[in-house]
Design an enzyme around this catalytic site. Sequence first.
Site, mmCIF file in Angstrom:
data_model
loop_
_atom_site.group_PDB
_atom_site.id
_atom_site.type_symbol
_atom_site.label_atom_id
_atom_site.label_comp_id
_atom_site.label_asym_id
_atom_site.label_seq_id
_atom_site.Cartn_x
_atom_site.Cartn_y
_atom_site.Cartn_z
ATOM 1 C CB CYS A 94 1.581 -0.485 -2.065
ATOM 2 S SG CYS A 94 1.792 -2.132 -2.736
ATOM 3 N NE ARG A 128 -0.004 -10.251 -3.488
ATOM 4 C CZ ARG A 128 -0.537 -9.226 -4.160
ATOM 5 N NH1 ARG A 128 -0.937 -9.407 -5.404
ATOM 6 N NH2 ARG A 128 -0.659 -8.035 -3.621
ATOM 7 C CG HIS A 193 1.290 -1.958 2.799
ATOM 8 N ND1 HIS A 193 0.347 -1.045 2.379
ATOM 9 C CD2 HIS A 193 1.509 -2.790 1.740
ATOM 10 C CE1 HIS A 193 -0.014 -1.323 1.139
ATOM 11 N NE2 HIS A 193 0.678 -2.368 0.724
HETATM 12 N N1 GLN Z 1 -2.474 -4.129 -6.617
HETATM 13 C C1 GLN Z 1 -1.096 -3.713 -6.564
HETATM 14 C C2 GLN Z 1 -0.123 -4.898 -6.641
HETATM 15 O O1 GLN Z 1 -0.523 -6.019 -6.376
HETATM 16 C C3 GLN Z 1 -0.837 -2.924 -5.286
HETATM 17 C C4 GLN Z 1 -1.013 -3.748 -4.026
HETATM 18 C C5 GLN Z 1 -0.972 -2.917 -2.745
HETATM 19 O O2 GLN Z 1 -1.291 -1.739 -2.720
HETATM 20 N N2 GLN Z 1 -0.618 -3.588 -1.615
HETATM 21 O O3 GLN Z 1 1.047 -4.708 -6.934
#
Ligand code: GLN
Length: 223
Positions: A94, A128, A193
Amino acid sequence: MELKVCHLYPELLNLYGDTGNVASLVYIGKKLGIDAVVDRVTLGDSKSLTGYDIIFIGGGQDSEQRLIVPEIKAFRGAELRAAAKDGVTVLGICGGYQLLGNYYETLNGERLEFSGAVDFYTKAAPKRAVGTLRFRCFQESGGTAVRGFENHSGRTYLGKGVSSLGTVTEGVGNNGDGGEGVRFLNVFGTYSHGPVLPNNPKLCEVILKTAMGRKYGEQRDWT
Ligand code: GLN
């Protein structure tokens, strides 16, 4: 047989238990007869990345990624580009995946210049991507079905000739176009993740064997 593993920015990029990926490399490595020796390299630590067989970078929030930008510019970016070119096995999750690309543009239009180790960029989207993420790796990365979860605003767009790690079967992945992650030389990136390696031991084996192949020569019994 030994593999030197660098856990880069463990104090900053460690969302959702991503440190469990390093524990997997050690645990599954032992089962394969591989002694994975882990060094934690934190922000401000000038220790060189040269000589590592695997470099692992976990996920992080925009604010944590922003803290790393000056060091990427100063020297870590050049090291990551050299490692990628040299076929070192790198796994980014990520935010750690995004850091391997050219830049990450946040929602307010701020551009975080990253390492450019692989040709891709990321732009934050208002909605998101959160939820289960399942994808099937392409054959070059073992062809295994991978399951995990994703939570990112970034949408990643791969450069010409840069392959995704696999195809999405559930969730968003890179940007909703069906591709998930990246595979370039021995650089692996994924939005998953989980942590992804403890949940997908076959993928962990691929990461370990890729590094072993580069260091000791192709597949053979390393015990
Ligand atoms: N900050 C980055 C995003 O929001 C990565 C997030 C993460 O590592 N879960 O895309």
